[in-house]
Write a protein that holds these residues in place. Structure first.
Motif, PDB file in Angstrom:
ATOM      1  N   PHE A  43       0.827  -1.199   0.000  1.00 59.82           N
ATOM      2  CA  PHE A  43       0.000   0.000   0.000  1.00 59.82           C
ATOM      3  C   PHE A  43       0.866   1.256   0.000  1.00 59.82           C
ATOM      4  CE2 PHE A  43      -2.426   3.462   1.836  1.00 59.82           C
ATOM      5  CZ  PHE A  43      -3.530   3.449   1.010  1.00 59.82           C
ATOM      6  N   PHE A  44       1.944   1.242   0.762  1.00 57.45           N
ATOM      7  CA  PHE A  44       2.827   2.407   0.793  1.00 57.45           C
ATOM      8  C   PHE A  44       3.418   2.677  -0.593  1.00 57.45           C
ATOM      9  CE2 PHE A  44       7.056   4.298   1.232  1.00 57.45           C
ATOM     10  CZ  PHE A  44       6.703   5.501   1.821  1.00 57.45           C
ATOM     11  N   LEU A  45       3.849   1.629  -1.277  1.00 58.29           N
ATOM     12  CA  LEU A  45       4.408   1.807  -2.618  1.00 58.29           C
ATOM     13  C   LEU A  45       3.348   2.321  -3.593  1.00 58.29           C
ATOM     14  CD1 LEU A  45       6.694  -1.343  -2.895  1.00 58.29           C
ATOM     15  CD2 LEU A  45       7.400   1.047  -2.581  1.00 58.29           C
ATOM     16  N   TRP A  46       2.135   1.805  -3.476  1.00 63.74           N
ATOM     17  CA  TRP A  46       1.036   2.263  -4.321  1.00 63.74           C
ATOM     18  C   TRP A  46       0.751   3.745  -4.063  1.00 63.74           C
ATOM     19  CZ3 TRP A  46      -2.068   2.778  -8.100  1.00 63.74           C
ATOM     20  CH2 TRP A  46      -3.388   3.175  -7.981  1.00 63.74           C
ATOM     21  N   VAL A  51       1.683   9.774  -5.349  1.00 63.16           N
ATOM     22  CA  VAL A  51       2.261  11.067  -4.970  1.00 63.16           C
ATOM     23  C   VAL A  51       3.379  11.463  -5.939  1.00 63.16           C
ATOM     24  CG1 VAL A  51       3.565  12.284  -3.178  1.00 63.16           C
ATOM     25  CG2 VAL A  51       1.614  10.849  -2.546  1.00 63.16           C
ATOM     26  N   ILE A  52       4.246  10.532  -6.267  1.00 63.27           N
ATOM     27  CA  ILE A  52       5.368  10.834  -7.165  1.00 63.27           C
ATOM     28  C   ILE A  52       4.866  11.208  -8.560  1.00 63.27           C
ATOM     29  CG2 ILE A  52       7.348   9.798  -8.357  1.00 63.27           C
ATOM     30  CD1 ILE A  52       7.861   8.270  -5.668  1.00 63.27           C
ATOM     31  N   MET A  61      -0.654  12.606 -15.439  1.00 62.64           N
ATOM     32  CA  MET A  61      -1.758  12.633 -14.474  1.00 62.64           C
ATOM     33  C   MET A  61      -2.894  13.539 -14.950  1.00 62.64           C
ATOM     34  SD  MET A  61      -1.013  10.487 -12.149  1.00 62.64           S
ATOM     35  CE  MET A  61      -1.636  10.735 -10.505  1.00 62.64           C
ATOM     36  N   GLY A  62      -2.589  14.499 -15.774  1.00 58.62           N
ATOM     37  CA  GLY A  62      -3.601  15.403 -16.286  1.00 58.62           C
ATOM     38  C   GLY A  62      -4.307  14.905 -17.539  1.00 58.62           C
ATOM     39  N   THR A  63      -3.906  13.730 -18.019  1.00 63.71           N
ATOM     40  CA  THR A  63      -4.519  13.167 -19.220  1.00 63.71           C
ATOM     41  C   THR A  63      -6.011  12.927 -18.996  1.00 63.71           C
ATOM     42  OG1 THR A  63      -2.447  12.055 -19.769  1.00 63.71           O
ATOM     43  CG2 THR A  63      -4.438  11.241 -20.849  1.00 63.71           C
ATOM     44  N   LYS A  64      -6.821  13.487 -19.859  1.00 67.90           N
ATOM     45  CA  LYS A  64      -8.281  13.346 -19.768  1.00 67.90           C
ATOM     46  C   LYS A  64      -8.679  11.929 -20.185  1.00 67.90           C
ATOM     47  CE  LYS A  64      -9.018  17.805 -19.077  1.00 67.90           C
ATOM     48  NZ  LYS A  64      -8.858  18.246 -17.741  1.00 67.90           N
ATOM     49  N   LEU A  65      -9.560  11.323 -19.412  1.00 71.16           N
ATOM     50  CA  LEU A  65     -10.038   9.986 -19.728  1.00 71.16           C
ATOM     51  C   LEU A  65     -11.499   9.991 -20.171  1.00 71.16           C
ATOM     52  CD1 LEU A  65      -8.416   7.972 -16.799  1.00 71.16           C
ATOM     53  CD2 LEU A  65      -7.617   8.170 -19.153  1.00 71.16           C
ATOM     54  N   PHE A  66     -12.331  10.681 -19.408  1.00 68.38           N
ATOM     55  CA  PHE A  66     -13.765  10.745 -19.698  1.00 68.38           C
ATOM     56  C   PHE A  66     -14.209  12.188 -19.545  1.00 68.38           C
ATOM     57  CE2 PHE A  66     -12.920   6.800 -17.314  1.00 68.38           C
ATOM     58  CZ  PHE A  66     -13.139   5.872 -18.305  1.00 68.38           C
ATOM     59  N   SER A  68     -14.640  16.171 -19.628  1.00 72.27           N
ATOM     60  CA  SER A  68     -13.635  17.225 -19.504  1.00 72.27           C
ATOM     61  C   SER A  68     -13.006  17.284 -18.110  1.00 72.27           C
ATOM     62  CB  SER A  68     -14.272  18.577 -19.832  1.00 72.27           C
ATOM     63  OG  SER A  68     -15.308  18.851 -18.915  1.00 72.27           O
ATOM     64  N   ASN A  69     -13.555  16.548 -17.120  1.00 72.02           N
ATOM     65  CA  ASN A  69     -13.046  16.662 -15.757  1.00 72.02           C
ATOM     66  C   ASN A  69     -12.461  15.372 -15.181  1.00 72.02           C
ATOM     67  OD1 ASN A  69     -13.772  19.382 -15.516  1.00 72.02           O
ATOM     68  ND2 ASN A  69     -15.877  18.815 -15.022  1.00 72.02           N
ATOM     69  N   ILE A  70     -12.615  14.277 -15.847  1.00 71.34           N
ATOM     70  CA  ILE A  70     -12.117  13.005 -15.324  1.00 71.34           C
ATOM     71  C   ILE A  70     -10.752  12.722 -15.952  1.00 71.34           C
ATOM     72  CG2 ILE A  70     -12.584  10.557 -15.016  1.00 71.34           C
ATOM     73  CD1 ILE A  70     -14.702  12.359 -13.750  1.00 71.34           C
ATOM     74  N   ASN A  71      -9.720  12.780 -15.114  1.00 76.15           N
ATOM     75  CA  ASN A  71      -8.367  12.538 -15.616  1.00 76.15           C
ATOM     76  C   ASN A  71      -7.709  11.404 -14.829  1.00 76.15           C
ATOM     77  OD1 ASN A  71      -7.615  13.694 -13.194  1.00 76.15           O
ATOM     78  ND2 ASN A  71      -7.007  15.637 -14.093  1.00 76.15           N
ATOM     79  N   VAL A  72      -6.500  11.060 -15.206  1.00 77.92           N
ATOM     80  CA  VAL A  72      -5.764   9.968 -14.573  1.00 77.92           C
ATOM     81  C   VAL A  72      -5.580  10.233 -13.077  1.00 77.92           C
ATOM     82  CG1 VAL A  72      -3.558   8.735 -14.528  1.00 77.92           C
ATOM     83  CG2 VAL A  72      -4.608   9.309 -16.723  1.00 77.92           C
ATOM     84  N   ALA A  73      -5.272  11.465 -12.699  1.00 83.29           N
ATOM     85  CA  ALA A  73      -5.047  11.798 -11.284  1.00 83.29           C
ATOM     86  C   ALA A  73      -6.296  11.527 -10.451  1.00 83.29           C
ATOM     87  CB  ALA A  73      -4.625  13.252 -11.139  1.00 83.29           C
ATOM     88  N   LEU A  74      -7.457  11.881 -10.964  1.00 83.43           N
ATOM     89  CA  LEU A  74      -8.696  11.643 -10.227  1.00 83.43           C
ATOM     90  C   LEU A  74      -8.944  10.146 -10.065  1.00 83.43           C
ATOM     91  CD1 LEU A  74     -11.226  12.801  -8.894  1.00 83.43           C
ATOM     92  CD2 LEU A  74     -12.328  12.710 -11.118  1.00 83.43           C
ATOM     93  N   ILE A  75      -8.724   9.394 -11.116  1.00 83.08           N
ATOM     94  CA  ILE A  75      -8.908   7.940 -11.048  1.00 83.08           C
ATOM     95  C   ILE A  75      -7.937   7.330 -10.038  1.00 83.08           C
ATOM     96  CG2 ILE A  75      -8.788   5.777 -12.343  1.00 83.08           C
ATOM     97  CD1 ILE A  75     -11.226   7.544 -13.005  1.00 83.08           C
ATOM     98  N   PHE A  76      -6.662   7.732 -10.096  1.00 86.32           N
ATOM     99  CA  PHE A  76      -5.683   7.232  -9.118  1.00 86.32           C
ATOM    100  C   PHE A  76      -6.103   7.593  -7.700  1.00 86.32           C
ATOM    101  CE2 PHE A  76      -1.308   5.927 -10.754  1.00 86.32           C
ATOM    102  CZ  PHE A  76      -1.806   5.397 -11.927  1.00 86.32           C
ATOM    103  N   GLY A  77      -6.564   8.801  -7.499  1.00 87.12           N
ATOM    104  CA  GLY A  77      -7.007   9.229  -6.166  1.00 87.12           C
ATOM    105  C   GLY A  77      -8.166   8.399  -5.661  1.00 87.12           C
ATOM    106  N   LEU A  78      -9.140   8.164  -6.517  1.00 89.99           N
ATOM    107  CA  LEU A  78     -10.283   7.327  -6.124  1.00 89.99           C
ATOM    108  C   LEU A  78      -9.862   5.889  -5.863  1.00 89.99           C
ATOM    109  CD1 LEU A  78     -13.013   8.733  -8.534  1.00 89.99           C
ATOM    110  CD2 LEU A  78     -12.794   9.131  -6.064  1.00 89.99           C
ATOM    111  N   LEU A  79      -8.900   5.407  -6.635  1.00 85.55           N
ATOM    112  CA  LEU A  79      -8.404   4.043  -6.420  1.00 85.55           C
ATOM    113  C   LEU A  79      -7.683   3.898  -5.081  1.00 85.55           C
ATOM    114  CD1 LEU A  79      -7.241   3.015  -9.999  1.00 85.55           C
ATOM    115  CD2 LEU A  79      -9.193   2.137  -8.689  1.00 85.55           C
ATOM    116  N   GLN A  80      -7.171   4.996  -4.527  1.00 84.14           N
ATOM    117  CA  GLN A  80      -6.585   4.938  -3.182  1.00 84.14           C
ATOM    118  C   GLN A  80      -7.657   4.518  -2.173  1.00 84.14           C
ATOM    119  OE1 GLN A  80      -3.290   5.428  -2.200  1.00 84.14           O
ATOM    120  NE2 GLN A  80      -2.913   5.423  -4.399  1.00 84.14           N
TER     121      GLN A  80
END
Length: 121
Positions: A43-46, A51-52, A61-66, A68-80
């Motif tokens: 979990f720490f590595l994930w 963060v890195i 991380m700013g790449t749009k997926l869905f 105009s507001n859903i990007n890679v960073a948001l998905i990673f954050g939710l996956l946390q």
């Protein structure tokens, strides 16, 4: 009627020290550590990856997926959050199968469970 206080039967601390030194208790601790340490590191590595990437790979991380507001960073954050709940669920299942039966046996051996009052502590 005597005013002497009764001597404790086979000192409580001796009983707990004997359990702590037992092979069964050592196995219980090893089983718990076998889950907790690897899962904590994973979990720490994930989390560190999240963060890195957020700090140094802003374009990725700013790449749009869905939309105009859903990007890679948001998905990673939710996956946390998802990974946290999955780890808790997995630990609960693991403890039910591997840890709790051993802990219950040890508790019963030292007389920790009473019928009148339930578990002490």
């Amino acid at each position: 009627m005597s005013t002497d206080t009764p001597a404790p039967a086979a000192s409580e601390s001796d009983k707990y020290l004997a359990v702590q030194r037992s092979d069964e208790f050592a196995g219980l601790r090893r089983t718990l550590r076998g889950f907790v340490f690897p899962m904590t590191v994973a979990f720490f590595l994930w989390y560190a990856l999240y963060v890195i990437l957020s700090a140094y790979a802003r374009d990725f991380m700013g790449t749009k997926l869905f939309g105009s507001n859903i990007n890679v960073a948001l998905i990673f954050g939710l996956l946390q959050f998802v990974s946290t709940f999955l780890i808790a669920w997995f630990y609960s299942r693991y403890a039910d199968r591997k840890i709790d039966p051993i802990a219950d046996r040890i508790r019963a051996e030292i007389g920790e469970v009473t019928h009148e009052h339930g578990p002490r502590g």
